[in-house]
Scaffold this active site. Structure first.
Site, PDB file in Angstrom:
ATOM      1  CG  PHE A 138      -2.057   1.303   1.067  1.00 15.09           C
ATOM      2  CD1 PHE A 138      -2.910   0.993   0.657  1.00 15.09           C
ATOM      3  CD2 PHE A 138      -1.854   2.232   1.970  1.00 15.09           C
ATOM      4  CE1 PHE A 138      -3.817   2.183   0.575  1.00 15.09           C
ATOM      5  CE2 PHE A 138      -2.229   3.516   2.010  1.00 15.09           C
ATOM      6  CZ  PHE A 138      -3.849   3.461   1.178  1.00 15.09           C
ATOM      7  CG  ASP A 223       5.567   3.665   1.425  1.00 19.96           C
ATOM      8  OD1 ASP A 223       5.950   4.423   2.802  1.00 19.96           O
ATOM      9  OD2 ASP A 223       4.097   3.591   0.999  1.00 19.96           O
ATOM     10  CE  LYS A 252      -1.060   5.749   8.163  1.00 24.12           C
ATOM     11  NZ  LYS A 252       0.026   4.476   7.079  1.00 24.12           N
TER      12      LYS A 252
HETATM   13  C1  LIG Z   1      -1.056   5.680   5.271  1.00 24.47           C
HETATM   14  C2  LIG Z   1       0.398   4.897   4.412  1.00 24.47           C
HETATM   15  C3  LIG Z   1      -0.036   5.668   2.924  1.00 24.47           C
HETATM   16  C4  LIG Z   1      -0.331   6.598   2.690  1.00 24.47           C
HETATM   17  O1  LIG Z   1      -0.707   7.372   3.522  1.00 24.47           O
HETATM   18  P1  LIG Z   1      -1.906   8.464   3.375  1.00 24.47           P
HETATM   19  O2  LIG Z   1      -1.470   9.919   4.706  1.00 24.47           O
HETATM   20  O3  LIG Z   1      -2.725   8.220   3.531  1.00 24.47           O
HETATM   21  O4  LIG Z   1      -1.720   9.563   2.024  1.00 24.47           O
HETATM   22  C5  LIG Z   1       1.424   5.413   1.750  1.00 24.47           C
HETATM   23  N1  LIG Z   1       2.355   3.768   2.604  1.00 24.47           N
HETATM   24  C6  LIG Z   1       1.680   3.601   3.528  1.00 24.47           C
HETATM   25  C7  LIG Z   1       2.867   2.452   4.028  1.00 24.47           C
HETATM   26  C8  LIG Z   1       1.110   4.104   4.570  1.00 24.47           C
HETATM   27  O5  LIG Z   1       0.383   2.799   5.484  1.00 24.47           O
END
Ligand SMILES: *Cc1c(COP(=O)(O)O)cnc(C)c1O
Length: 404
Positions: A138, A223, A252
């Site tokens: 994701f 990521d 986050k």
């Molecule tokens: C939550 C998340 C995202 C997306 O972040 P947003 O602030 O919702 O755009 C991208 N990569 C990972 C691994 C995530 O957990």
């Protein structure tokens, strides 16, 4: 005369892309929250790994108030002190030489992918455009990031998607080798898949990706939107693995609840994000940067980071005790305070059924896919709140078992 909003108002006025729980929290302090009726909840959800210091931590509230009375926003026509301090701190504490600031994880990843493409064009030509990512990964909800993400249900039904994206199997180096070539621009990977089910990468996998990227002049992008900023017990998870990426994305926990994102990169790569190539109106906003800096400085201490590991052990012990009595979990896994409990075969697909029961018992938790109960609490959650939250979780699980 204004009336108090109700959960029905959500269905009346909001687009139906979410299905929030029935309660409406109105106040939070540390790892406890209270709803409109004054009912109390323990927070194991942490706003999906965002509220790194719980709710209304005095350090963050002070940063918000102080900066809020000085300067909020300028745009990137001007720079500002908090953004410069935040960038300096990120550079000093990581592999990175340069920082791009934005307001969310998706935006940070969008920037990372665009930068990777641009770098390839600058150095190797237009044909080097393949991006390899992983099934079940994701990376955000923009059309590019959602296409790089490995859950087709999120990218289908929106018309043509960006091309040049390939998906391999997470933790399976051979599946990457099979896709890798001189046309590979970048490999994007979560050191631990979050939304995909709290699946840590093996050290050999990340080391192997680094080697493959080096062999093919491809960039390695981590990521760390969910795993970063102390969540896994080190400032970033890559430190635990001893594998250094070329680009890393963070969001986050970085803002502790304020929308802040960052893309970190090494100098030679950062050069390709030349003047005018990319941007964000809010990115590096003074108010958000001041709060992120306060969060980062507070978290980046041995005390807090070692505390994350201690709390991890406590979470694990409690979950194992619950499981010995009720046999609902097949595996308990994760790093630091990003913990997943995979449901056992008898409860396959029923993780989501725990959430409303937990709310009734006064606990907020998360899932990661239909089969994994996920916890991402405050990095400084008090031991007493862990114990009380686990007692409430056990009551919710007893009710799940009784209804089976
Ligand atoms: C939550 C998340 C995202 C997306 O972040 P947003 O602030 O919702 O755009 C991208 N990569 C990972 C691994 C995530 O957990």
């Amino acid at each position: 005369m204004s009336t108090t909003p109700t959960r029905q108002d959500f269905d009346h006025y909001m687009t139906p892309n979410y299905a929030p729980q029935q309660i409406i929290p109105v106040r939070g302090e540390g790892s406890r929250l209270w709803d409109q009726q004054g009912r109390e909840y323990i927070d194991f959800a942490g706003g999906i790994a965002v509220n790194s210091l719980g709710h209304c931590h005095p350090v963050l509230v002070n940063a918000l108030k102080e900066q809020g009375e000085k300067l909020w926003h300028l745009s990137n026509i001007y720079t500002n002190e908090p953004a410069l301090k935040l960038a300096k701190k990120l550079v000093e504490r990581t592999f990175a030489d340069k920082v791009y600031l934005c307001s969310s994880g998706g935006e940070a990843n969008e920037a990372a992918l665009k930068l990777a493409r641009r770098y390839a064009v600058d150095h190797y030509g237009e044909k080097k455009d393949k991006i390899i990512s992983f099934n079940q990964s994701f990376h955000g909800r923009t059309l590019f990031t959602v296409s790089v993400g490995g859950q087709p249900k999120y990218s289908q039904g929106f018309g043509p998607v960006p091309g040049g994206i390939l998906h391999a199997e997470f933790n399976d180096l051979e599946s990457v080798r099979a896709l890798m070539g001189d046309d590979t621009c970048a490999v994007m990977v979560e050191p631990m898949q979050g939304e995909g089910g709290i699946l840590p990468a093996t050290p050999e996998f990340l080391k192997g990706l680094r080697e493959l990227c080096d062999q093919h002049n491809a960039l390695l992008v981590f990521d760390e939107v969910q795993t970063g900023v102390g969540r896994c017990g080190t400032l970033y998870a890559y430190e635990r693995y001893g594998v250094t990426p070329d680009i890393l994305t963070s969001a986050k926990s970085l803002g502790g609840g304020f929308p802040v994102g960052a893309m970190l990169s090494i100098d030679k790569v950062a050069k390709s994000l030349a003047f005018g190539t990319h941007g964000s109106t809010y990115g590096g906003n003074a108010l958000g940067s001041a709060i992120a800096l306060a969060a980062l400085e507070f978290i980046d201490t041995p005390d807090v980071l070692e505390g994350v590991q201690k709390r991890h052990d406590l979470f694990r012990e409690h979950l194992e005790t619950i499981n010995r009595k009720h046999g609902v979990f097949k595996e308990i896994r994760g790093m630091g305070l990003l913990i997943g409990a995979q449901m056992s075969d008898a409860y396959e697909g029923r993780a989501k059924d725990i959430l409303p029961l937990a709310i009734e018992e006064g606990l907020m938790a998360l899932i990661a896919g239909p089969n994994v109960l996920r916890m991402a609490p405050s990095l400084v959650i008090p031991e007493a709140d862990i114990a009380e939250g686990m007692a409430r979780l056990e009551r919710a699980i007893e009710r799940l078992v009784a209804s089976a």
